[in-house]
Design an enzyme around this catalytic site. Structure first.
Site, PDB file in Angstrom:
ATOM      1  N   TYR A 125       0.800  -1.221   0.000  1.00 29.97           N
ATOM      2  CA  TYR A 125       0.000   0.000   0.000  1.00 29.97           C
ATOM      3  C   TYR A 125       0.838   1.278   0.000  1.00 29.97           C
ATOM      4  O   TYR A 125       0.319   2.356   0.253  1.00 29.97           O
ATOM      5  CB  TYR A 125      -0.969   0.006   1.192  1.00 29.97           C
ATOM      6  CG  TYR A 125      -2.171  -0.921   1.016  1.00 29.97           C
ATOM      7  CD1 TYR A 125      -2.092  -2.054   0.213  1.00 29.97           C
ATOM      8  CD2 TYR A 125      -3.378  -0.655   1.643  1.00 29.97           C
ATOM      9  CE1 TYR A 125      -3.177  -2.905   0.050  1.00 29.97           C
ATOM     10  CE2 TYR A 125      -4.468  -1.495   1.486  1.00 29.97           C
ATOM     11  CZ  TYR A 125      -4.365  -2.616   0.688  1.00 29.97           C
ATOM     12  OH  TYR A 125      -5.449  -3.461   0.537  1.00 29.97           O
ATOM     13  N   LYS A 174       2.796 -15.212   3.070  1.00 32.35           N
ATOM     14  CA  LYS A 174       2.829 -15.965   1.803  1.00 32.35           C
ATOM     15  C   LYS A 174       4.296 -16.096   1.403  1.00 32.35           C
ATOM     16  O   LYS A 174       4.692 -15.835   0.259  1.00 32.35           O
ATOM     17  CB  LYS A 174       2.013 -15.218   0.740  1.00 32.35           C
ATOM     18  CG  LYS A 174       1.798 -15.972  -0.554  1.00 32.35           C
ATOM     19  CD  LYS A 174       0.741 -17.061  -0.462  1.00 32.35           C
ATOM     20  CE  LYS A 174       0.697 -17.879  -1.742  1.00 32.35           C
ATOM     21  NZ  LYS A 174      -0.308 -18.964  -1.701  1.00 32.35           N
TER      22      LYS A 174
END
Ligand code: NAI
Ligand code: MG
Length: 335
Positions: A125, A174
């Protein structure tokens, strides 16, 4: 000493849910002083700016804000007023509890009691590095993870577990695919977890986490993760407990904290008295915890639960026929 709170009434349903929330807080006889400040469309109309300097000064001074949702007009100068506020005050921890309440329209009547801790300042972001090639065929964006950013958010999660008596922190990542970014987050998270032998820690890959959350949410206590995963997971968790009308969030930094509902300005129901005030009220409860009034926070949460249990004046999203203020009055009568 009287604590001053910066109050931002916001746009859309913002003023309605803020009136309702201040009504309930007023009934609690707390030693609080409210300083109103404008932001969003209202501020643009009144002051020609979405985030006026006096609003920023007020938050800098009081260090605590209770905020309704804001509209960011398209082409408003920055991508989102909320992202800008979090950036300006370095509000690195986004704390979003999801707790089962009675008489909601959720699939899980009970058993959900978890907090998602989302890193709020980096990851995918960051506003740099958003590029589309001249021929429009290729887009690239940068994800940046830092050791410092990862360490402070994971530490926040473990400290919160300790201070609230929670038992377990799940590190969501991840790293099997995103080897550099998610890999660094996981490495740092493991190092921090090792410093908290009294708190159980486990690791889970983000896609499996989503499946596990839907199948057996009761296995989670605190989840800590990076910005994008936290954004998505916390909405999933809001859905588990009955929707946006019940989902609060705190944005916490070293020097300031902003408490708000997860939902937006709901233009489709604005001005009609239909908005559920509970998300902002639950954010106010997080605020009371933050300013050292945990007993009052508990009192407020209990009054909300009792009102839901009694199905007293609930708003339409919860299947009731009450309105924003009648719901607030029903809660206020139980504080
Ligand atoms: P939204 O959250 O405003 O609305 C989604 C749906 O949920 C709508 O059907 C709405 O009626 C319903 N809803 C939301 N809050 C509710 C409540 N308290 N009680 C009952 N129903 C409720 O999301 P949407 O429509 O995507 O965004 C609308 C605007 O809000 C946009 O301008 C967006 O930028 C802004 N926004 C602001 C946020 C903030 O200030 N923190 C966060 C999210 C969106
Ligand atoms: Mg979101």
């Amino acid at each position: 000493m009287t604590q001053t709170i910066t109050v931002i009434r916001g746009d859309g349903i913002g003023p309605e849910i803020m009136d309702a929330t201040l009504h309930v807080l007023g009934a609690m006889n707390l030693d609080l002083h409210y300083e109103e400040a404008d932001a969003g469309l209202v501020a643009l109309e009144k002051h020609g700016e979405l985030l006026p300097a006096q609003t920023m000064e007020s938050i800098r001074r009081t260090r605590v804000a209770l905020k309704s949702p804001l509209t960011t007009p398209v082409g408003g100068g920055f991508s989102s007023i909320n992202v800008e506020l979090r950036r300006q005050f370095d509000l690195y921890a986004n704390v979003r509890p999801a707790i089962s309440f009675p008489n909601t329209k959720s699939r899980f009547a009970s058993g959900v009691d978890l907090i998602t801790i989302r890193e709020n300042t980096e990851g995918s972001y960051i506003s740099e590095g958003q590029e589309v090639s001249a021929d429009g065929e290729t887009a690239v964006s940068i994800t940046r993870i830092t050791r410092t950013g990862s360490e402070r958010i994971v530490r926040y999660a473990f400290e919160l577990a300790r201070s609230t008596g929670r038992k377990k922190v799940t590190i969501v990542h991840k790293a099997n695919i995103l080897k550099s970014t998610s890999g660094l987050f996981l490495k740092v998270a493991r190092e921090v977890a090792a410093q908290y032998p009294d708190i159980e820690a486990n690791e889970m890959i983000v896609d499996n986490t989503c499946m596990q959350l839907v199948m057996s949410p009761e296995q989670f206590d605190i989840i800590v993760t990076t910005n994008l995963f936290g954004d998505i997971i916390s909405d999933l968790c809001a859905g588990l407990v009955g929707g946006l009308g019940l989902a609060p969030g705190a944005n916490i930094g070293k020097d300031a904290a902003i408490f708000e509902a997860v939902h937006g300005t709901a233009p489709d129901i604005a001005g009609q008295g239909k908005a559920n005030p509970c998300a902002l009220l639950l954010a106010a409860a997080q605020m009371l915890d933050h300013i050292g009034k945990p007993d009052d926070a508990t009192r407020l949460r209990k009054a909300i639960v009792a009102t839901l249990e009694a199905k007293d004046s609930l708003t339409g999203d919860l299947g009731g026929s009450g309105n924003t203020m009648s719901f607030a009055k029903a809660i206020a009568s139980r504080v």
